[in-house]
Design a protein around this motif. Sequence first.
Motif, PDB file in Angstrom:
ATOM      1  N   SER A  75      11.066  26.957  48.145  1.00 21.29           N
ATOM      2  CA  SER A  75      12.289  26.231  48.476  1.00 21.29           C
ATOM      3  C   SER A  75      13.497  26.835  47.765  1.00 21.29           C
ATOM      4  N   PHE A  76      13.740  28.116  48.069  1.00 25.59           N
ATOM      5  CA  PHE A  76      14.835  28.837  47.412  1.00 25.59           C
ATOM      6  C   PHE A  76      16.130  28.617  48.195  1.00 25.59           C
ATOM      7  N   PRO A  77      17.166  28.065  47.567  1.00 25.99           N
ATOM      8  CA  PRO A  77      18.409  27.719  48.273  1.00 25.99           C
ATOM      9  C   PRO A  77      19.344  28.913  48.485  1.00 25.99           C
ATOM     10  N   LEU A  78      19.944  28.946  49.658  1.00 26.06           N
ATOM     11  CA  LEU A  78      20.930  29.986  49.963  1.00 26.06           C
ATOM     12  C   LEU A  78      22.322  29.403  49.706  1.00 26.06           C
ATOM     13  N   LEU A  79      22.589  29.105  48.462  1.00 27.46           N
ATOM     14  CA  LEU A  79      23.830  28.421  48.092  1.00 27.46           C
ATOM     15  C   LEU A  79      25.076  29.246  48.400  1.00 27.46           C
ATOM     16  N   ASP A  80      24.934  30.551  48.350  1.00 23.54           N
ATOM     17  CA  ASP A  80      26.086  31.429  48.566  1.00 23.54           C
ATOM     18  C   ASP A  80      26.069  32.066  49.956  1.00 23.54           C
ATOM     19  N   ALA A  81      25.440  31.392  50.909  1.00 19.98           N
ATOM     20  CA  ALA A  81      25.287  31.964  52.253  1.00 19.98           C
ATOM     21  C   ALA A  81      26.619  32.326  52.893  1.00 19.98           C
ATOM     22  N   ASP A  86      28.438  38.439  55.968  1.00 17.76           N
ATOM     23  CA  ASP A  86      29.713  38.901  56.526  1.00 17.76           C
ATOM     24  C   ASP A  86      29.779  38.653  58.027  1.00 17.76           C
ATOM     25  N   ASP A  87      28.680  38.949  58.711  1.00 16.26           N
ATOM     26  CA  ASP A  87      28.622  38.782  60.162  1.00 16.26           C
ATOM     27  C   ASP A  87      28.193  37.365  60.498  1.00 16.26           C
ATOM     28  N   LYS A  88      29.176  36.488  60.721  1.00 22.04           N
ATOM     29  CA  LYS A  88      28.886  35.079  61.010  1.00 22.04           C
ATOM     30  C   LYS A  88      28.978  34.762  62.498  1.00 22.04           C
ATOM     31  N   ASP A  89      29.166  35.777  63.334  1.00 19.15           N
ATOM     32  CA  ASP A  89      29.310  35.552  64.772  1.00 19.15           C
ATOM     33  C   ASP A  89      28.075  34.861  65.339  1.00 19.15           C
ATOM     34  N   GLY A  90      28.291  33.732  65.984  1.00 17.29           N
ATOM     35  CA  GLY A  90      27.211  33.018  66.655  1.00 17.29           C
ATOM     36  C   GLY A  90      26.394  32.124  65.746  1.00 17.29           C
ATOM     37  N   LEU A  91      26.654  32.129  64.447  1.00 11.61           N
ATOM     38  CA  LEU A  91      25.897  31.277  63.535  1.00 11.61           C
ATOM     39  C   LEU A  91      26.455  29.852  63.560  1.00 11.61           C
ATOM     40  N   ARG A  92      25.575  28.876  63.692  1.00 13.27           N
ATOM     41  CA  ARG A  92      25.991  27.482  63.830  1.00 13.27           C
ATOM     42  C   ARG A  92      25.806  26.709  62.527  1.00 13.27           C
ATOM     43  N   PHE A  93      26.607  27.060  61.548  1.00  6.50           N
ATOM     44  CA  PHE A  93      26.553  26.334  60.275  1.00  6.50           C
ATOM     45  C   PHE A  93      26.909  24.868  60.480  1.00  6.50           C
ATOM     46  N   SER A 102      28.875  16.641  55.461  1.00  3.39           N
ATOM     47  CA  SER A 102      28.821  17.645  54.390  1.00  3.39           C
ATOM     48  C   SER A 102      27.752  18.691  54.708  1.00  3.39           C
ATOM     49  N   ALA A 103      28.013  19.938  54.356  1.00  3.94           N
ATOM     50  CA  ALA A 103      27.078  21.020  54.660  1.00  3.94           C
ATOM     51  C   ALA A 103      25.761  20.840  53.906  1.00  3.94           C
ATOM     52  N   LEU A 104      24.664  21.040  54.631  1.00  5.18           N
ATOM     53  CA  LEU A 104      23.333  21.005  54.015  1.00  5.18           C
ATOM     54  C   LEU A 104      23.018  22.387  53.445  1.00  5.18           C
ATOM     55  N   VAL A 105      22.209  22.414  52.415  1.00  5.89           N
ATOM     56  CA  VAL A 105      21.803  23.688  51.816  1.00  5.89           C
ATOM     57  C   VAL A 105      20.576  24.203  52.554  1.00  5.89           C
ATOM     58  N   ILE A 106      20.696  25.390  53.109  1.00  6.01           N
ATOM     59  CA  ILE A 106      19.567  26.018  53.807  1.00  6.01           C
ATOM     60  C   ILE A 106      18.683  26.717  52.776  1.00  6.01           C
ATOM     61  N   CYS A 107      17.374  26.510  52.922  1.00  2.00           N
ATOM     62  CA  CYS A 107      16.428  27.108  51.979  1.00  2.00           C
ATOM     63  C   CYS A 107      15.457  28.036  52.689  1.00  2.00           C
ATOM     64  N   THR A 108      15.016  29.055  51.991  1.00  2.00           N
ATOM     65  CA  THR A 108      13.929  29.914  52.458  1.00  2.00           C
ATOM     66  C   THR A 108      12.662  29.430  51.772  1.00  2.00           C
ATOM     67  N   THR A 109      11.565  29.352  52.512  1.00  2.00           N
ATOM     68  CA  THR A 109      10.341  28.750  51.994  1.00  2.00           C
ATOM     69  C   THR A 109       9.873  29.389  50.695  1.00  2.00           C
ATOM     70  N   PHE A 110       9.806  30.729  50.668  1.00  2.00           N
ATOM     71  CA  PHE A 110       9.343  31.418  49.458  1.00  2.00           C
ATOM     72  C   PHE A 110      10.203  32.642  49.166  1.00  2.00           C
ATOM     73  N   LEU A 111      10.548  32.804  47.907  1.00  2.00           N
ATOM     74  CA  LEU A 111      11.136  34.047  47.423  1.00  2.00           C
ATOM     75  C   LEU A 111      10.147  34.603  46.398  1.00  2.00           C
TER      76      LEU A 111
END
Length: 254
Positions: A75-81, A86-93, A102-111
Amino acid sequence: MQNAKVQRFIKEGRGQGTGSEYVPWVKTSDYSSKGRATRIRGIKTKRIHHLHSDNQLRAFFMFEHSDAVLDIRESFPLLDAMEVIDDKDGLRFDKFTDSEGSALVICTTFLLTVREETGEEKLVARSVKNTSELTKKITLEKLEIERRYWKARGVDWQIVTEKQLPRQFCNNIEWCRETLLEEMKESELAGALLSYIKNNPSIPIKLLFSEFEHKQEIEPGQGLWLFRYLLAKKCLEVNIRNPINLAATLEELK
């Protein structure tokens, strides 16, 4: 701007540290899980891991079993996503927000921290998903954010599904690793059993346990426990991807 909950999590040290000091962003007590949530003590990290599905648990077993994996951060958070990508085209934050917007924190399962054959250490990111989830648009949009994030950071990222998590293999790892959670006080006995098994490769393992226990004057069942310990320590050449038939010989288990 970070909401109060995110600020509180950061203050608690979540998503920070390595090894025994790491604190996962999401703990099993935070949210209800569709799968079976598990708290399990790590052998490599010496801390409690918080896993939120059976697939995550199986992946954890495989990562921990691998000699190449040095550290596991779930559950590693991408706090600085927003800053990293840089390329945010098409990303639905905008889709990943709470009820208050409020923005949710997206996490990657394992780092993972892994050691390559050259001895160099590197980071590897893995997102564990069931194949059925990969048909959902919201899941794919989240994974695309993860993909671009780790690409920008120069970290290898892949999706892991149940197809890469063989149940028999993972069950065998779980069955063996339990012995490593206890302080090993019978190292001499384990070494003696190892020699006994290797010197009798054509005798059924189960029979060897009885003979060994009788010769060593130890309690019934201790031979099996020591055998599991030897498998966990990878002292025996046994194919643990297959069912471990104790009526078989060591030669047949290879």
